[in-house]
Scaffold this motif. Sequence first.
Motif, PDB file in Angstrom:
ATOM      1  N   GLN A   1     -22.019 131.488   2.599  1.00  0.00           N
ATOM      2  CA  GLN A   1     -20.948 131.581   1.505  1.00  0.00           C
ATOM      3  C   GLN A   1     -19.890 132.712   1.677  1.00  0.00           C
ATOM      4  OE1 GLN A   1     -22.632 131.513  -2.335  1.00  0.00           O
ATOM      5  NE2 GLN A   1     -24.551 130.221  -1.524  1.00  0.00           N
ATOM      6  N   ASP A   2     -20.420 133.776   2.519  1.00  0.00           N
ATOM      7  CA  ASP A   2     -19.449 134.772   2.474  1.00  0.00           C
ATOM      8  C   ASP A   2     -18.211 134.392   3.613  1.00  0.00           C
ATOM      9  OD1 ASP A   2     -20.890 136.636   1.010  1.00  0.00           O
ATOM     10  OD2 ASP A   2     -21.945 137.390   2.811  1.00  0.00           O
ATOM     11  N   ALA A   3     -18.461 133.613   4.796  1.00  0.00           N
ATOM     12  CA  ALA A   3     -17.618 133.193   5.615  1.00  0.00           C
ATOM     13  C   ALA A   3     -16.542 132.162   4.989  1.00  0.00           C
ATOM     14  CB  ALA A   3     -18.248 132.594   6.607  1.00  0.00           C
ATOM     15  N   GLU A   4     -17.146 131.285   4.133  1.00  0.00           N
ATOM     16  CA  GLU A   4     -16.564 130.200   3.415  1.00  0.00           C
ATOM     17  C   GLU A   4     -15.351 130.993   2.300  1.00  0.00           C
ATOM     18  OE1 GLU A   4     -16.150 127.113   3.781  1.00  0.00           O
ATOM     19  OE2 GLU A   4     -17.488 127.132   5.305  1.00  0.00           O
ATOM     20  N   PHE A   5     -15.772 131.887   1.728  1.00  0.00           N
ATOM     21  CA  PHE A   5     -14.962 132.629   0.902  1.00  0.00           C
ATOM     22  C   PHE A   5     -13.775 133.579   1.768  1.00  0.00           C
ATOM     23  CE2 PHE A   5     -13.690 136.465  -1.246  1.00  0.00           C
ATOM     24  CZ  PHE A   5     -13.543 136.164  -2.432  1.00  0.00           C
ATOM     25  N   ALA A   6     -14.316 133.944   2.865  1.00  0.00           N
ATOM     26  CA  ALA A   6     -13.240 134.720   3.551  1.00  0.00           C
ATOM     27  C   ALA A   6     -12.133 134.128   4.093  1.00  0.00           C
ATOM     28  CB  ALA A   6     -14.043 135.561   4.804  1.00  0.00           C
ATOM     29  N   ARG A   7     -12.564 132.838   4.605  1.00  0.00           N
ATOM     30  CA  ARG A   7     -11.618 131.657   5.357  1.00  0.00           C
ATOM     31  C   ARG A   7     -10.717 131.354   4.036  1.00  0.00           C
ATOM     32  NH1 ARG A   7     -15.490 129.792   8.687  1.00  0.00           N
ATOM     33  NH2 ARG A   7     -16.467 128.562   7.100  1.00  0.00           N
ATOM     34  N   ALA A   8     -11.181 131.121   2.889  1.00  0.00           N
ATOM     35  CA  ALA A   8     -10.272 130.671   1.682  1.00  0.00           C
ATOM     36  C   ALA A   8      -9.545 131.842   1.147  1.00  0.00           C
ATOM     37  CB  ALA A   8     -11.171 130.175   0.418  1.00  0.00           C
TER      38      ALA A   8
ATOM     39  N   VAL B   1      -4.390 128.833  14.173  1.00  0.00           N
ATOM     40  CA  VAL B   1      -4.289 127.836  15.205  1.00  0.00           C
ATOM     41  C   VAL B   1      -5.541 126.961  15.649  1.00  0.00           C
ATOM     42  CG1 VAL B   1      -3.340 127.604  17.774  1.00  0.00           C
ATOM     43  CG2 VAL B   1      -2.554 129.535  16.172  1.00  0.00           C
ATOM     44  N   ASN B   2      -5.955 126.287  15.127  1.00  0.00           N
ATOM     45  CA  ASN B   2      -5.185 125.563  13.795  1.00  0.00           C
ATOM     46  C   ASN B   2      -6.099 126.070  12.548  1.00  0.00           C
ATOM     47  OD1 ASN B   2      -3.037 123.748  14.546  1.00  0.00           O
ATOM     48  ND2 ASN B   2      -4.838 122.674  15.446  1.00  0.00           N
ATOM     49  N   HIS B   3      -5.479 125.865  11.185  1.00  0.00           N
ATOM     50  CA  HIS B   3      -6.687 126.203  10.048  1.00  0.00           C
ATOM     51  C   HIS B   3      -7.470 125.196   9.651  1.00  0.00           C
ATOM     52  CE1 HIS B   3      -7.602 126.542   5.784  1.00  0.00           C
ATOM     53  NE2 HIS B   3      -6.670 127.765   5.783  1.00  0.00           N
ATOM     54  N   PRO B   4      -8.868 125.629   9.614  1.00  0.00           N
ATOM     55  CA  PRO B   4      -9.929 124.939   9.545  1.00  0.00           C
ATOM     56  C   PRO B   4      -9.852 123.701   8.676  1.00  0.00           C
ATOM     57  CG  PRO B   4     -10.768 127.215   9.333  1.00  0.00           C
ATOM     58  CD  PRO B   4      -9.313 127.199   9.199  1.00  0.00           C
TER      59      PRO B   4
END
Length: 222
Positions: free
Chosen positions: A4-11, A19-22
Amino acid sequence: MDGQDAEFARAAMPGAHYVNHPWRIRAAEHKPAQLDAALAAGFAVPDTIVTTDPDQARAFCAEQPGGAVYKPLWNSPYTDGDGQPVQAWVAEVSPDEITDAVAACPHPFQARLAKDFDVRLTAVGTELFAVRIDSPDLDWRRRQHLLTHTPIDVPTSARRSVARYLEHFRLVYGAFDFAVTADGRWHFLECNSNGQWAFFPPPATDAIATAIADQLQKGPAA
């Protein structure tokens, strides 16, 4: 970071230059959407059907004068009983090989082209790097130690279509695969928005690496 931490950071980084956005990669991975976008961009695209109807699949394959091929709709991470990765290669298929198991999920079938060679075109922004690939296999990825790579110029029409395709999916990077027939026509097969490129000879690899670094350094205006 995990989960969840990684998902939050990306958003939480809407202004970053990816290059490119997930999310763009995910949207551009859908094979039917790729074919629609390729046609709209002006590419030549082999006749294709995506179906769960075995009879429809058999009829389509029987109607192709040069034969038909099967390819996976999605690059799923399958492994065998020993945990080793398993790859579904593009393969020629005849109508009598198609079973009722096609009804389990969508399957793509495509007209087989009488190609002279393949091309992998790596696009980084407006910079294009194309390599001719000669292989004894229908799917050149299968035995890469048997490949020969040769730099090749990109036709003007293909350049225009690549730009339109990238704009459609809002991509900065794309690894395009083409089959080139005897008349010199480039036929779109697919575009991997997160495709590998380091298997090319050093001059091409170095140029692509530099272009990606330039994109990351200069940002969206690059």
